[in-house]
Scaffold this active site. Structure first.
Site, PDB file in Angstrom:
ATOM      1  N   GLY A  13     -32.060   3.596  -5.868  1.00 14.77           N
ATOM      2  CA  GLY A  13     -32.686   3.486  -4.557  1.00 14.77           C
ATOM      3  C   GLY A  13     -33.118   4.838  -4.030  1.00 14.77           C
ATOM      4  O   GLY A  13     -32.980   5.873  -4.688  1.00 14.77           O
ATOM      5  N   THR A  38     -33.585  -3.929  -5.195  1.00 20.22           N
ATOM      6  CA  THR A  38     -34.544  -3.155  -4.395  1.00 20.22           C
ATOM      7  C   THR A  38     -34.762  -1.756  -4.964  1.00 20.22           C
ATOM      8  O   THR A  38     -35.681  -1.062  -4.539  1.00 20.22           O
ATOM      9  CB  THR A  38     -34.071  -3.028  -2.926  1.00 20.22           C
ATOM     10  OG1 THR A  38     -32.792  -2.390  -2.898  1.00 20.22           O
ATOM     11  CG2 THR A  38     -33.962  -4.405  -2.274  1.00 20.22           C
ATOM     12  N   VAL A  60     -22.729  -4.918  -7.827  1.00 26.24           N
ATOM     13  CA  VAL A  60     -21.414  -4.506  -7.326  1.00 26.24           C
ATOM     14  C   VAL A  60     -20.627  -5.652  -6.707  1.00 26.24           C
ATOM     15  O   VAL A  60     -19.420  -5.509  -6.457  1.00 26.24           O
ATOM     16  CB  VAL A  60     -21.520  -3.356  -6.301  1.00 26.24           C
ATOM     17  CG1 VAL A  60     -22.113  -2.119  -6.942  1.00 26.24           C
ATOM     18  CG2 VAL A  60     -22.309  -3.781  -5.072  1.00 26.24           C
ATOM     19  N   ASN A 102     -14.738  -4.614  -3.839  1.00 26.43           N
ATOM     20  CA  ASN A 102     -14.583  -4.234  -5.248  1.00 26.43           C
ATOM     21  C   ASN A 102     -14.445  -2.727  -5.412  1.00 26.43           C
ATOM     22  O   ASN A 102     -13.622  -2.240  -6.204  1.00 26.43           O
ATOM     23  CB  ASN A 102     -15.782  -4.733  -6.060  1.00 26.43           C
ATOM     24  CG  ASN A 102     -15.761  -6.229  -6.281  1.00 26.43           C
ATOM     25  OD1 ASN A 102     -14.714  -6.873  -6.229  1.00 26.43           O
ATOM     26  ND2 ASN A 102     -16.929  -6.812  -6.512  1.00 26.43           N
ATOM     27  N   TYR A 148     -27.571  -7.743   8.355  1.00 29.97           N
ATOM     28  CA  TYR A 148     -27.438  -6.325   7.980  1.00 29.97           C
ATOM     29  C   TYR A 148     -26.464  -5.608   8.906  1.00 29.97           C
ATOM     30  O   TYR A 148     -25.540  -4.925   8.453  1.00 29.97           O
ATOM     31  CB  TYR A 148     -28.806  -5.650   8.019  1.00 29.97           C
ATOM     32  CG  TYR A 148     -28.808  -4.207   7.569  1.00 29.97           C
ATOM     33  CD1 TYR A 148     -28.488  -3.869   6.255  1.00 29.97           C
ATOM     34  CD2 TYR A 148     -29.149  -3.180   8.443  1.00 29.97           C
ATOM     35  CE1 TYR A 148     -28.497  -2.550   5.830  1.00 29.97           C
ATOM     36  CE2 TYR A 148     -29.151  -1.858   8.019  1.00 29.97           C
ATOM     37  CZ  TYR A 148     -28.830  -1.550   6.718  1.00 29.97           C
ATOM     38  OH  TYR A 148     -28.831  -0.238   6.298  1.00 29.97           O
ATOM     39  N   TYR A 162      -8.349  -0.343   4.244  1.00 31.70           N
ATOM     40  CA  TYR A 162      -7.832   0.204   2.987  1.00 31.70           C
ATOM     41  C   TYR A 162      -7.311   1.625   3.183  1.00 31.70           C
ATOM     42  O   TYR A 162      -6.337   2.039   2.556  1.00 31.70           O
ATOM     43  CB  TYR A 162      -8.917   0.172   1.910  1.00 31.70           C
ATOM     44  CG  TYR A 162      -8.829  -1.027   1.002  1.00 31.70           C
ATOM     45  CD1 TYR A 162      -8.340  -0.918  -0.289  1.00 31.70           C
ATOM     46  CD2 TYR A 162      -9.233  -2.290   1.455  1.00 31.70           C
ATOM     47  CE1 TYR A 162      -8.260  -2.022  -1.123  1.00 31.70           C
ATOM     48  CE2 TYR A 162      -9.149  -3.397   0.637  1.00 31.70           C
ATOM     49  CZ  TYR A 162      -8.659  -3.265  -0.650  1.00 31.70           C
ATOM     50  OH  TYR A 162      -8.560  -4.364  -1.464  1.00 31.70           O
TER      51      TYR A 162
END
Length: 329
Positions: A13, A38, A60, A102, A148, A162
């Site tokens: 990208g 994209t 991903v 992930n 988005y 996390y």
């Protein structure tokens, strides 16, 4: 900084490819990952013979496995223009939710530092101006742009979870409008849209009355800010953008002057939830990273226009129509 092994998602990208260039220039080992929804292979064509660069064609949102050690992960895999996320809303949500999950799991397993690419869109149509990192935003969760905006807001939330619960080293960059070479000419964002129309001899399309504002940051400045943030010890979000604000109406006039064309601006209805103001407060980046943009808009726009002028006629008139059916599952 000693030699590091870096995974960059969205490597084909606009920003991802520039990040690959930067880390390779610094002497690091780079693994690029993209599935070309994209992204464009030409953006990383210059890296194919670099012994320190390797590439994995992968989505991903599917399980990710990288052999060996990993020091840094930069997650830039996401549709970033309205023309994309309105066509692939489900994939847009998945790449910032499942994809980020992930990559957080991978970072935890590898004891790697993860930087996620968030966006000024987390502020929605802001009621605070300029936007500081402390502002929570004004977002329509069920509007067309919500796929988005909310994807990025969730991405920030799971990243901080996390960080707090698992102790994963994380960084969050909130990216404001960025431009420069390798942008897709017809991706729906204002700069390539205006420049493409000027090069094709078309009038420039301004939505609404043109009094909405944007603040444009040249890509080299953006990459420098991201690089410094990654190496910092700060885990909360940081705005990286250029605070010099301009109305879309005035910007259209700048583009007409830059391109030397005879076009005029034509006005169409404003899209739903289109932000009326967009200007970053970069006080934190200045203090924390000793960073601020160096490239002025006049210089940056000339460099960008020269890039677009170098494109072939086929690329200039190429539409962005693409079959995204398989990704909206």
């Amino acid at each position: 900084m000693s030699l590091k092994k870096v995974l960059i998602t969205g490597a084909a990208g606009f920003l991802g490819s520039h990040l690959c260039d930067r880390f390779l220039k610094e002497g690091h080992i780079v693994i690029g990952m993209d599935n070309f929804i994209t992204g464009d292979k030409k953006n990383i064509a210059q890296l194919q013979n670099n012994a320190k660069f390797s590439f994995i064609n992968h989505d991903v949102t599917e399980f990710i496995n990288i052999e060996g050690d990993l020091d840094y992960i930069l997650h830039f895999a996401s549709p970033a223009s309205p023309i994309d996320y309105l066509k692939i809303p489900i994939q847009t949500l998945k790449v910032s939710s499942l994809g980020t999950h992930n990559l957080l799991g991978l970072a935890k397993a590898k004891k790697a530092r993860l930087l996620i690419a968030s966006t000024s869109e987390v502020y929605g149509d802001p009621l605070v101006h300029p936007q500081t990192e402390e502002y929570y935003g004004n977002v329509n969760t069920i509007g067309p742009r919500g796929v988005y905006d909310e994807a990025k807001r969730f991405q920030e939330s799971i990243t901080m979870a996390y960080h707090r619960f698992h102790g994963v080293e994380t960084r969050i960059v909130r990216i404001f409008n960025t431009y420069g070479p390798r942008m897709r000419l017809n991706d729906g964002r204002v700069i390539p849209a205006f420049m493409g129309q000027a090069l094709r001899g078309e009038d420039l399309t301004v939505f609404g009355d043109g009094m909405q504002t944007r603040s444009f940051c040249y890509v080299d400045d953006q990459i420098e800010g991201i690089y410094r943030l990654l190496l910092s010890d700060y885990s909360n979000p940081v705005n990286i953008g250029n605070p010099h604000e301009i109305t879309i109406r005035d910007f259209a006039e700048e583009i007409i002057k830059l391109t030397g064309t005879n076009q005029k601006a034509i006005y169409k209805d404003l899209p739903i939830n289109d932000p009326m103001q967009r200007q970053p407060d970069i006080s934190l980046a200045k203090k924390l990273l000793s960073w601020e943009p160096k490239v002025g808009r006049e210089e940056g726009m000339k460099l960008t226009f020269n890039y677009f002028k170098s494109l072939s006629e086929n690329e200039l008139y190429k539409s962005e129509h693409k079959d995204f059916t398989s990704y909206n599952k």
